[in-house]
Each structure stands twice: as C-alpha cells, then as structure tokens.
Design a protein around this motif. Structure first.
Motif, short mmCIF file in Angstrom:
data_model
loop_
_atom_site.label_atom_id
_atom_site.label_comp_id
_atom_site.label_asym_id
_atom_site.label_seq_id
_atom_site.Cartn_x
_atom_site.Cartn_y
_atom_site.Cartn_z
N VAL A 43 0.86 -1.18 0.00
CA VAL A 43 0.00 0.00 0.00
C VAL A 43 0.90 1.23 0.00
N LEU A 44 0.84 1.99 -1.07
CA LEU A 44 1.69 3.16 -1.25
C LEU A 44 0.85 4.43 -1.20
N GLY A 45 1.47 5.50 -0.78
CA GLY A 45 0.78 6.78 -0.77
C GLY A 45 1.64 7.83 -0.12
N PRO A 46 1.40 9.10 -0.45
CA PRO A 46 2.17 10.19 0.16
C PRO A 46 1.78 10.38 1.62
N ASN A 47 2.45 11.31 2.28
CA ASN A 47 2.13 11.62 3.67
C ASN A 47 0.66 11.97 3.83
N GLY A 48 0.03 11.40 4.85
CA GLY A 48 -1.36 11.71 5.12
C GLY A 48 -2.35 11.05 4.19
N ALA A 49 -1.92 10.05 3.42
CA ALA A 49 -2.81 9.42 2.45
C ALA A 49 -3.88 8.55 3.09
N GLY A 50 -3.62 8.04 4.31
CA GLY A 50 -4.57 7.17 4.98
C GLY A 50 -4.05 5.76 5.22
N LYS A 51 -2.78 5.51 4.94
CA LYS A 51 -2.23 4.15 5.04
C LYS A 51 -2.27 3.63 6.47
N THR A 52 -1.80 4.44 7.41
CA THR A 52 -1.75 3.99 8.81
C THR A 52 -3.15 3.81 9.38
N THR A 53 -4.06 4.69 9.02
CA THR A 53 -5.45 4.55 9.47
C THR A 53 -6.04 3.24 8.98
N LEU A 54 -5.77 2.88 7.74
CA LEU A 54 -6.27 1.62 7.19
C LEU A 54 -5.74 0.44 7.99
N VAL A 55 -4.44 0.43 8.28
CA VAL A 55 -3.85 -0.66 9.04
C VAL A 55 -4.45 -0.73 10.44
N ARG A 56 -4.65 0.39 11.07
CA ARG A 56 -5.19 0.41 12.43
C ARG A 56 -6.63 -0.12 12.47
N ILE A 57 -7.38 0.14 11.44
CA ILE A 57 -8.74 -0.41 11.39
C ILE A 57 -8.70 -1.92 11.16
N LEU A 58 -7.88 -2.36 10.23
CA LEU A 58 -7.82 -3.79 9.92
C LEU A 58 -7.26 -4.61 11.08
N SER A 59 -6.45 -3.98 11.93
CA SER A 59 -5.90 -4.68 13.09
C SER A 59 -6.72 -4.42 14.36
N THR A 60 -7.93 -3.87 14.21
CA THR A 60 -8.91 -3.66 15.28
C THR A 60 -8.53 -2.56 16.26
N PRO A 331 4.14 8.30 20.69
CA PRO A 331 2.90 7.82 21.25
C PRO A 331 2.52 8.58 22.51
N SER A 332 3.51 9.03 23.29
CA SER A 332 3.21 9.73 24.53
C SER A 332 2.78 11.17 24.28
N ALA A 333 3.04 11.67 23.07
CA ALA A 333 2.72 13.06 22.79
C ALA A 333 1.25 13.27 22.48
N SER A 334 0.57 12.22 22.07
CA SER A 334 -0.84 12.34 21.73
C SER A 334 -1.52 11.00 21.82
N GLU A 335 -2.66 10.95 22.48
CA GLU A 335 -3.41 9.71 22.56
C GLU A 335 -4.11 9.42 21.25
N ASN A 336 -4.20 10.42 20.38
CA ASN A 336 -4.87 10.25 19.10
C ASN A 336 -3.86 10.42 17.98
N ARG A 337 -2.75 9.69 18.03
CA ARG A 337 -1.70 9.92 17.05
C ARG A 337 -2.17 9.56 15.66
N GLU A 338 -3.27 8.74 15.52
CA GLU A 338 -3.74 8.43 14.19
C GLU A 338 -4.22 9.69 13.45
N GLU A 339 -4.53 10.77 14.23
CA GLU A 339 -4.94 12.00 13.58
C GLU A 339 -3.75 12.66 12.88
N VAL A 340 -2.53 12.29 13.32
CA VAL A 340 -1.33 12.85 12.69
C VAL A 340 -0.80 11.90 11.64
N ALA A 341 -0.73 10.62 11.98
CA ALA A 341 -0.19 9.63 11.06
C ALA A 341 -1.32 8.88 10.40
N VAL A 342 -2.02 9.52 9.50
CA VAL A 342 -3.12 8.89 8.82
C VAL A 342 -2.73 8.46 7.42
#
Length: 342
Positions: A43-60, A331-342
C-alpha cells in the motif's frame, strides 16, 4: 460480503467502502481493497494518504465510521477478539517493553495469546534465533540498537503464528543490511503461507516484496494492480538505442526530433553509455523510430525498451515523489496519534 465468501474467493483481506473521519478530516474516503491469501499487498501513498489509518482499522485498533472489512474471514468490527488471535502487527512504533529482556517480551506475548508455557518458551527461543537475537535474549530491550528493536518487534508480531501480518513502514530508519534481513524474513513468512499487507514509501521495498500494489491518496484508492500493470497504465516506455558508432549519436537524435515521431517528447543523448533515450507511447511509435534509424543506415549495437520506474509511477499517480516516511509524533505526545499519522 461474508467471511465465507472471502474464503471461497481465496481472499485474506477484503475492504468495501471503508470510511474514517477525524473531525473535519476524512482519513479514508470509501476505500476498497482485496488481498489474496499468501501474497504481499503493498500500500503506497504520500504523507497523510490514509495508510496507517487503514492498518489500524484492519488490526482492530480503530473502528471505521462506514463500510465493512474482513480479515482471515472475520469481521473487524463484530469479531475483533477472534481476529486478534490470527493476525500480527508491526507498526511505526515498537510494541515491546524496553525494561524487559527480549526473551521475556516474546514469552509474555505468547502467554497473552494463550500459548501453553512450554510452547511460549520454545516459540520465543525459535524467533530469537530466527532474527539473530539469541545473544541479546537476556538483555533489556533498552540496550538494543534500533535495528535489533525492529527485528524484535517483527518477531513479536509472529509469536502467535499469524495468518495475516500487517507491516506499517516496517523498515523505517534501518540500515541497508538490517532492511535486507527484514525483507528476507518477510519472504520466508509468505513462503510459509502468511498473507502480508505492507505500507511503505520505499519504492525499492515495494518492488522487492509486493505481489500487487494499491496506491492511496487523500483517503481514496487511485490505482491498483501488479507492478508491471501499473507501469503500463502510466504509459510510456523508453527506447534505448546504442549505435555501433558513437559518432552517430547526436546526428541521429537530431534527425529523430526533426521527424516528430514522438510528438513533443525529445530524444536524450547519454554520451557516457553511448545510447539514445527515446520516449515512446505506443507500439506504432516504437516501430516508426526503429524504421527511421535503419533507413539512415545506422548499425545498431543494441536496442531495448524500459518501462517507467516505480518512482515515476508514484509521481504520475499522486503528483508527489516518494520520500521519507510519514511525519508522526511520539505515542506519549498524543493519545490520538492516528490523527497525525493517517
């Protein structure tokens, strides 16, 4: 779509219409994706494309706002407990406890996965040896190098014999030797029947490991298929012509440009290799160039065609060059890091 439907089709991962929002930001906007069993999907994409969000959803780790997703036959929303027993995840951050020795980390994870004590011990020993960490097994992880921690993290994701493994930027920050070791291990896993979903911005990594690619940008899938198919879809080949007489290079390049066979594209002279690089978009153009060359009595030492590089494909599809991994925060800087690494 059901888990049984996926098994009948031989799909290990299937996503339909997946949507995820963070406030006003739509990290995923109707993503569709299917990964055949026993393959590597890049899965390829530029910064903020949604790759990490996709993985986090698929891994529950996240729940989608809309759409459906199945992994190894399980619904990621309705069957998370069952799913977690058959998947592994290596994320952008190490998941191991730095205060514990490497062996204890793996043993603990094995027990949390309900492995019997004896099996958890033997599995920890096996994976430490497999990842060349046996000598460091009793040392606290905080004393490990970055490459050693990454290998331990990958070993931790394998402790439960996962059917599907999610690798989110798995070789970020690793030296070339360690990166190659990780690649070898991924190939070994796939040889054992594991399905891998790999997010990466390293084009070489994608070419080395992935059977197919999915390109995402701004939360949408914009392209997908085998690497050669994507290269062909972008269009254009480069015809590399090497005359037997290097003195013919520049006159031949000028003659081809005057004929206008390749439209507005210009012929490039590579003096160092003694070749002409001619952009061609079709078989008809390729034939016309060769005909024009031979009509001038030029003897050719070699002729070859090259598809665009994967970097060129990425640039053409997204408008961005592949670059450094996505910007993230600790991870300690934000509990919602997925909002940054999406």
């Amino acid at each position: 779509m059901t888990g049984n439907d996926l098994k009948a089709r031989g799909a290990a991962v299937a996503v339909r219409g997946l949507v995820k929002r963070f406030g006003e930001t739509k990290a995923l906007d109707g993503v569709d994706l299917e990964v055949p069993e026993g393959t590597v999907m890049g899965v390829l994409g530029p910064n903020g494309a949604g790759k990490t969000t996709l993985v986090r959803i698929l891994s529950t780790l996240l729940q989608p706002d809309a759409g459906e997703a199945y992994v190894a036959g399980y619904d990621v929303v309705r069957q998370p407990r069952q799913l977690r027993r058959v998947i592994g995840l290596t994320g952008q951050y190490a998941s191991v406890d730095e205060k514990l020795p490497g062996w204890e980390n793996l043993y603990l994870i094995g027990r949390l996965l309900d492995l019997p004590r004896r099996e958890a011990r033997s599995r920890a020993d096996e994976l430490l040896e497999r990842f060349s960490l046996t000598e460091a097994a009793r040392r606290p992880v905080r004393t490990y190098s970055g490459g050693m921690r990454r290998r331990l993290d990958l070993a931790a994701s394998m402790i439960g014999h996962p059917a599907v493994l999610f690798l989110d930027e798995p070789t970020t920050g690793l030296d070339p030797r360690t990166r190659n070791e990780v690649w070898d291990e991924v190939r070994r896993m796939v040889g054992d029947g594991v399905t891998v979903l790999l997010t990466t911005q390293y084009m070489e990594e994608a070419e080395q490991l992935a059977s197919e690619l999915t390109v995402v940008d701004r939360g949408k899938v914009i392209a997908g298929g085998r690497i050669e198919e994507l290269k062909a879809r972008v269009g254009g080949r480069t015809l590399r012509i090497r005359p037997a007489e290097p003195a013919r290079l520049r006159p031949l390049a000028a003659a081809l440009d005057e004929l206008g066979i390749t439209g507005l594209a210009t012929t490039t002279v590579d003096v160092e290799s003694g070749t002409l690089l001619v952009p061609v978009l079709s078989d008809e153009q390729l034939t016309a160039v060769i005909t024009a060359v031979t009509a001038r009595g030029v003897t050719l030492a070699s002729v070859s065609t090259e598809l665009p590089s994967l970097d060129e494909v990425f640039l053409s599809l997204t408008g961005h060059r592949a670059g450094a991994p996505e910007d993230t925060v600790s991870p300690s800087a934000s509990e919602n890091r997925e909002e940054v690494a999406v």
